[in-house]
Design an enzyme around this catalytic site. Sequence first.
Site, PDB file in Angstrom:
ATOM      1  N   LYS A 105      13.852  75.475  56.145  1.00 27.83           N
ATOM      2  CA  LYS A 105      12.589  75.583  56.877  1.00 27.83           C
ATOM      3  C   LYS A 105      12.452  76.988  57.425  1.00 27.83           C
ATOM      4  CE  LYS A 105       9.415  72.521  58.249  1.00 27.83           C
ATOM      5  NZ  LYS A 105       9.103  71.327  57.465  1.00 27.83           N
ATOM      6  N   GLY A 216      -3.674  63.367  65.640  1.00 29.45           N
ATOM      7  CA  GLY A 216      -3.474  64.627  64.916  1.00 29.45           C
ATOM      8  C   GLY A 216      -4.399  64.629  63.718  1.00 29.45           C
TER       9      GLY A 216
HETATM   10  N1  GLU Z   1       6.206  71.211  54.965  1.00 33.79           N
HETATM   11  C1  GLU Z   1       6.299  70.008  54.201  1.00 33.79           C
HETATM   12  C2  GLU Z   1       7.388  69.113  54.771  1.00 33.79           C
HETATM   13  O1  GLU Z   1       7.731  69.172  55.929  1.00 33.79           O
HETATM   14  C3  GLU Z   1       6.444  70.282  52.733  1.00 33.79           C
HETATM   15  C4  GLU Z   1       7.633  71.095  52.355  1.00 33.79           C
HETATM   16  C5  GLU Z   1       7.635  71.522  50.899  1.00 33.79           C
HETATM   17  O2  GLU Z   1       6.702  71.190  50.206  1.00 33.79           O
HETATM   18  O3  GLU Z   1       8.589  72.181  50.535  1.00 33.79           O
HETATM   19  O4  GLU Z   1       7.870  68.239  54.106  1.00 33.79           O
END
Ligand code: GLU
Length: 416
Positions: A105, A216
Amino acid sequence: MSEANLFKITQNQLDEAAEKLNLDKATHELLRWPQREFTFTLPVKIDDGTTKIFHGFRIQYNSALGPTKGGVRWHPEETIDTVRALAAWMTWKCALVNIPLGGGKGGIICNPQKMSEREKECLARAYIRAIASHIGVHKDVPAPDVYTTPQIMAWMMDEYEAIVGESHPGMITGKPLSLGGSEGRGDATARGGVFTVREACKTLGVNSKGTFAIQGFGNAGQFAALLHPEILEGGKLIAVSDSKGGIYKESGINPRDIVDYKLKTGSVANFPGTSPISNKEIIELDVDVFYPAALENVITEKNAQNVKARIICELANGPTTPEADAILYAKGIHIIPDFLANAGGVTVSYFEQVQNTYNYYWTLEDVHKQLDDKMTTAYHSVYKMHKEKNVHMRLAAYMIAVSRVAEAVKLRGWVS
Ligand code: GLU
């Protein structure tokens, strides 16, 4: 961003699963910590002519199952610990839906709502310059998350390709269609979540044509409003909220109308013909399905006792604290935990990467069908574990995901 330290929470959740699984000490300890962490300073010339230094992070939590994968959040209250927690959840998420990817992340402390398009583009490019040598299709693959969009992915891909001097569409996902994005990526998080709700209603005998509410109203919330009635062939949306306010209407709110209103005005607040409802009240509404689709730690020990929903589908990451989890479980409320409920996004990101690699693109129907298969299988594997081991749904999901990652870790062996 949250009252409790989100990373500590993920560690505690892992500890619980490790104990249930009798996980060996070394693997358990390894999985408690990120494998690799980056922090950056990002100088960006802002529109008033001055230079502002932004702070960013990228956490590569675990790559035992494959390249790390996960979004980049742009948020004023981002911290390294929230990014660590979210990277851990990505690891469990990818393992749970059985895709060959690890978890990662990223985050930048910034307020995109107050930034111009030019400033956003500069920030996106600055971030990629900082991380370029540590990401890539076989290393770590970013994607959209809170306040990051397909346009931002496009700038990031362009910057990366300019640096490496080659075409690399698979280095990032959630791209616009014309740049190698996948059909069906835009609504994938919500669609995946609604598929699990459909399965939960069938499994538990909950009325799939009953009421639902959404907290949300960003990408996931808006698409959940539209897709819930379509996929469940019924259902009445009675309340919606966002950071600026909420609305309630007992006889039902037309999902298309409220999405259009939100897109036009920037909020759901004051939608004609509805009464106001607070973000606190919406959590306690008597509905068949409640979708928390905002940020973390909204269902806590303070309000869990008053929650009346039959099913909670956690489209947001980390909306329920561990204390609230225990209360909801005792009340018999069925939680579809975040890293199952919102796994549709990364699942279609994975499909996007597969298509980029083959340079051959699927139809929307193909994407929907493959996503449905992945989500339905994952839901039932968690439900089965929940029943067999008599543990709540979140712990069941952890047990499945952690055992898959642990197996990969052990098969790789240790340096001796
Ligand atoms: N941000 C999204 C999640 O929390 C997608 C992550 C992605 O597609 O790599 O799952």
